[in-house]
Motif scaffolding. Structure first.
Motif, PDB file in Angstrom:
ATOM      1  N   MET A   1       2.912  -0.547   3.028  1.00 46.81           N
ATOM      2  CA  MET A   1       1.882  -1.442   3.556  1.00 46.81           C
ATOM      3  C   MET A   1       1.697  -2.675   2.673  1.00 46.81           C
ATOM      4  SD  MET A   1      -1.200   1.088   4.699  1.00 46.81           S
ATOM      5  CE  MET A   1      -0.967   2.438   5.848  1.00 46.81           C
ATOM      6  N   LYS A   2       2.031  -2.560   1.394  1.00 49.40           N
ATOM      7  CA  LYS A   2       1.818  -3.668   0.461  1.00 49.40           C
ATOM      8  C   LYS A   2       2.662  -4.883   0.817  1.00 49.40           C
ATOM      9  CE  LYS A   2       0.420  -0.644  -3.340  1.00 49.40           C
ATOM     10  NZ  LYS A   2       0.729  -0.136  -4.704  1.00 49.40           N
ATOM     11  N   ALA A   3       3.696  -4.674   1.637  1.00 44.46           N
ATOM     12  CA  ALA A   3       4.547  -5.791   2.055  1.00 44.46           C
ATOM     13  C   ALA A   3       3.860  -6.652   3.119  1.00 44.46           C
ATOM     14  CB  ALA A   3       5.875  -5.266   2.589  1.00 44.46           C
ATOM     15  N   CYS A   4       2.773  -6.140   3.708  1.00 41.49           N
ATOM     16  CA  CYS A   4       2.041  -6.886   4.739  1.00 41.49           C
ATOM     17  C   CYS A   4       0.911  -7.664   4.076  1.00 41.49           C
ATOM     18  CB  CYS A   4       1.458  -5.920   5.780  1.00 41.49           C
ATOM     19  SG  CYS A   4       2.651  -4.815   6.541  1.00 41.49           S
ATOM     20  N   SER A   5       0.945  -8.977   4.188  1.00 40.40           N
ATOM     21  CA  SER A   5      -0.059  -9.804   3.507  1.00 40.40           C
ATOM     22  C   SER A   5      -1.475  -9.482   3.974  1.00 40.40           C
ATOM     23  CB  SER A   5       0.245 -11.290   3.735  1.00 40.40           C
ATOM     24  OG  SER A   5       0.252 -11.592   5.123  1.00 40.40           O
ATOM     25  N   VAL A   6      -1.612  -9.107   5.240  1.00 38.84           N
ATOM     26  CA  VAL A   6      -2.945  -8.809   5.774  1.00 38.84           C
ATOM     27  C   VAL A   6      -3.531  -7.544   5.131  1.00 38.84           C
ATOM     28  CG1 VAL A   6      -2.188  -7.348   7.716  1.00 38.84           C
ATOM     29  CG2 VAL A   6      -4.264  -8.730   7.939  1.00 38.84           C
ATOM     30  N   LEU A   7      -2.676  -6.745   4.473  1.00 38.28           N
ATOM     31  CA  LEU A   7      -3.143  -5.514   3.829  1.00 38.28           C
ATOM     32  C   LEU A   7      -3.195  -5.646   2.312  1.00 38.28           C
ATOM     33  CD1 LEU A   7      -1.358  -2.840   6.057  1.00 38.28           C
ATOM     34  CD2 LEU A   7      -3.782  -3.467   6.029  1.00 38.28           C
TER      35      LEU A   7
ATOM     36  N   PHE B   1       3.182  12.951   2.090  1.00 36.75           N
ATOM     37  CA  PHE B   1       4.113  12.103   2.838  1.00 36.75           C
ATOM     38  C   PHE B   1       3.560  10.704   3.097  1.00 36.75           C
ATOM     39  CE2 PHE B   1       1.847  14.465   6.239  1.00 36.75           C
ATOM     40  CZ  PHE B   1       1.384  13.413   7.019  1.00 36.75           C
ATOM     41  N   SER B   2       2.255  10.512   2.901  1.00 34.55           N
ATOM     42  CA  SER B   2       1.657   9.196   3.147  1.00 34.55           C
ATOM     43  C   SER B   2       1.812   8.239   1.972  1.00 34.55           C
ATOM     44  CB  SER B   2       0.171   9.345   3.489  1.00 34.55           C
ATOM     45  OG  SER B   2       0.017   9.976   4.735  1.00 34.55           O
ATOM     46  N   LYS B   3       2.226   8.751   0.834  1.00 35.60           N
ATOM     47  CA  LYS B   3       2.363   7.897  -0.354  1.00 35.60           C
ATOM     48  C   LYS B   3       3.357   6.767  -0.094  1.00 35.60           C
ATOM     49  CE  LYS B   3       2.802   8.188  -5.373  1.00 35.60           C
ATOM     50  NZ  LYS B   3       2.958   9.108  -6.537  1.00 35.60           N
ATOM     51  N   LYS B   4       4.464   7.101   0.557  1.00 37.14           N
ATOM     52  CA  LYS B   4       5.489   6.094   0.846  1.00 37.14           C
ATOM     53  C   LYS B   4       4.990   5.099   1.899  1.00 37.14           C
ATOM     54  CE  LYS B   4      10.358   5.604   2.128  1.00 37.14           C
ATOM     55  NZ  LYS B   4      11.579   6.319   2.575  1.00 37.14           N
ATOM     56  N   ILE B   5       4.260   5.593   2.897  1.00 32.84           N
ATOM     57  CA  ILE B   5       3.723   4.721   3.947  1.00 32.84           C
ATOM     58  C   ILE B   5       2.767   3.701   3.342  1.00 32.84           C
ATOM     59  CG2 ILE B   5       2.350   4.635   6.066  1.00 32.84           C
ATOM     60  CD1 ILE B   5       3.275   7.500   6.655  1.00 32.84           C
ATOM     61  N   VAL B   6       1.862   4.188   2.482  1.00 33.66           N
ATOM     62  CA  VAL B   6       0.873   3.309   1.852  1.00 33.66           C
ATOM     63  C   VAL B   6       1.570   2.275   0.969  1.00 33.66           C
ATOM     64  CG1 VAL B   6      -1.060   3.231   0.231  1.00 33.66           C
ATOM     65  CG2 VAL B   6      -0.978   5.016   1.981  1.00 33.66           C
ATOM     66  N   ALA B   7       2.632   2.673   0.280  1.00 31.30           N
ATOM     67  CA  ALA B   7       3.385   1.734  -0.558  1.00 31.30           C
ATOM     68  C   ALA B   7       4.024   0.642   0.299  1.00 31.30           C
ATOM     69  CB  ALA B   7       4.444   2.482  -1.356  1.00 31.30           C
TER      70      ALA B   7
ATOM     71  N   THR C   1       3.240  -5.074  13.617  1.00 32.90           N
ATOM     72  CA  THR C   1       4.625  -5.150  13.172  1.00 32.90           C
ATOM     73  C   THR C   1       5.398  -3.972  13.752  1.00 32.90           C
ATOM     74  OG1 THR C   1       6.107  -5.281  11.244  1.00 32.90           O
ATOM     75  CG2 THR C   1       4.130  -3.936  10.984  1.00 32.90           C
ATOM     76  N   GLU C   2       6.554  -4.256  14.325  1.00 35.98           N
ATOM     77  CA  GLU C   2       7.364  -3.212  14.950  1.00 35.98           C
ATOM     78  C   GLU C   2       8.299  -2.566  13.930  1.00 35.98           C
ATOM     79  OE1 GLU C   2       9.225  -4.289  18.623  1.00 35.98           O
ATOM     80  OE2 GLU C   2       7.589  -5.631  19.226  1.00 35.98           O
ATOM     81  N   GLU C   3       8.740  -1.339  14.272  1.00 34.35           N
ATOM     82  CA  GLU C   3       9.675  -0.583  13.430  1.00 34.35           C
ATOM     83  C   GLU C   3       9.202  -0.558  11.976  1.00 34.35           C
ATOM     84  OE1 GLU C   3      12.201   1.213  14.475  1.00 34.35           O
ATOM     85  OE2 GLU C   3      12.022   0.592  16.571  1.00 34.35           O
ATOM     86  N   PHE C   4       7.947  -0.195  11.793  1.00 32.69           N
ATOM     87  CA  PHE C   4       7.405  -0.150  10.434  1.00 32.69           C
ATOM     88  C   PHE C   4       8.084   0.937   9.613  1.00 32.69           C
ATOM     89  CE2 PHE C   4       4.207   1.260   7.293  1.00 32.69           C
ATOM     90  CZ  PHE C   4       4.012   0.061   6.621  1.00 32.69           C
TER      91      PHE C   4
END
Length: 276
Positions: A95-101, A87-93, A32-35
């Protein structure tokens, strides 16, 4: 000699290669681009650069957030691991929008710094699968690059023609099954003009183009059958790769080391970590 197409899930033969006009399904890749936004990228890199980067192999530098592991002896302990960075807390959150994750719980994060001046690269390899689970997640920052996939197994890959005679368009993945079916039944079909072609997997390399700020997930065949690499020629500017890994079944619910896995996840997801 092939390039991965995110829109179709196909590896398509490059025009200047002997495989021009041929393709095969390449499962196990999500891109996915522009994550994240440019502002988020700048903030993340600024926070990373406040900590030390340790020398790594092949001209890279690294920051590790994870347990202390001896992969050869299959031993690990929490050691000085204090969790993933804040700073990774927001990134990990996100990721939940991606069904594969779905259900992805990162227990380790590795930041790798590549620059052309150091000849930064990483050779073809598999990530460990005793400790790390199926999905490998990487966020590509600061510049584009190419993830090069190769396979040294003995099996062959079945290629299919990518263009039909009538409309000259790329065949969608579902037409490959139609091709096989019509070959078997003897029926005439639009994609039965050319017979499928078998080639040794060792002759095939697949380029996955990673734009700046893109997120890529490797799983399934792309994780367990294909090695991945980053070559020097594909590092044009500074590039930071942020890789997240989950636990294997052995360290998850019902696994032999379930309790240790729970302990590590609790530490990781506190998001209070410093590089170990």
């Amino acid at each position: 000699n092939f390039t991965y197409c995110p829109a179709t899930g196909l590896a398509k033969g490059n025009e200047r290669s002997e495989f021009a006009g041929w393709a095969f399904p390449f499962p196990g890749v999500f891109l996915t681009e522009e994550f994240i936004s440019e502002d988020e990228e700048s903030e993340i890199v600024e926070l990373m650069d406040r900590d030390d980067w340790k020398p790594s192999q092949s001209g890279r530098k690294k920051q590790d957030y994870g347990p202390k592991v001896n992969f050869k002896k299959q031993r690990l302990k929490a050691g000085s691991f204090t969790g993933l960075p804040s700073f990774s807390k927001k990134i990990v959150a996100q990721m939940k929008a991606c069904s594969v994750l779905d259900g992805f719980l990162p227990v380790e994060q590795c930041n790798l710094d590549y620059v052309p001046e150091r000849g930064s690269a990483i050779d073809p390899h598999f990530d460990d699968w005793w400790l790390w689970g199926e999905r490998l997640v990487s966020l590509n920052l600061l510049s584009k690059t190419v993830l090069s996939m190769s396979c040294d197994s003995e099996y062959s890959i079945q290629l299919f023609p990518t263009f039909s005679k009538e409309n000259g368009e790329l065949s969608p993945p579902e037409s490959f099954t139609q091709t096989s079916a019509c070959k078997n039944s003897g029926e005439e079909g639009i994609n039965c003009i050319l017979s499928p072609r078998l080639v040794p997997s060792k002759e095939v390399t697949v380029a996955i183009h990673l734009p700046q700020r893109s997120l890529v997930v490797l799983y399934g065949d792309a994780r367990y059958k294909w090695k991945h690499a980053i070559y020097r020629k594909h590092i044009e500017h500074r590039r930071i790769c942020v890789t997240f890994r989950e636990l294997s079944a052995e360290f998850s619910t019902g696994g032999r080391h379930e309790e240790l896995g729970k302990e590590l996840l609790e530490i990781a997801l506190s998001f209070q970590g410093r590089p170990v």
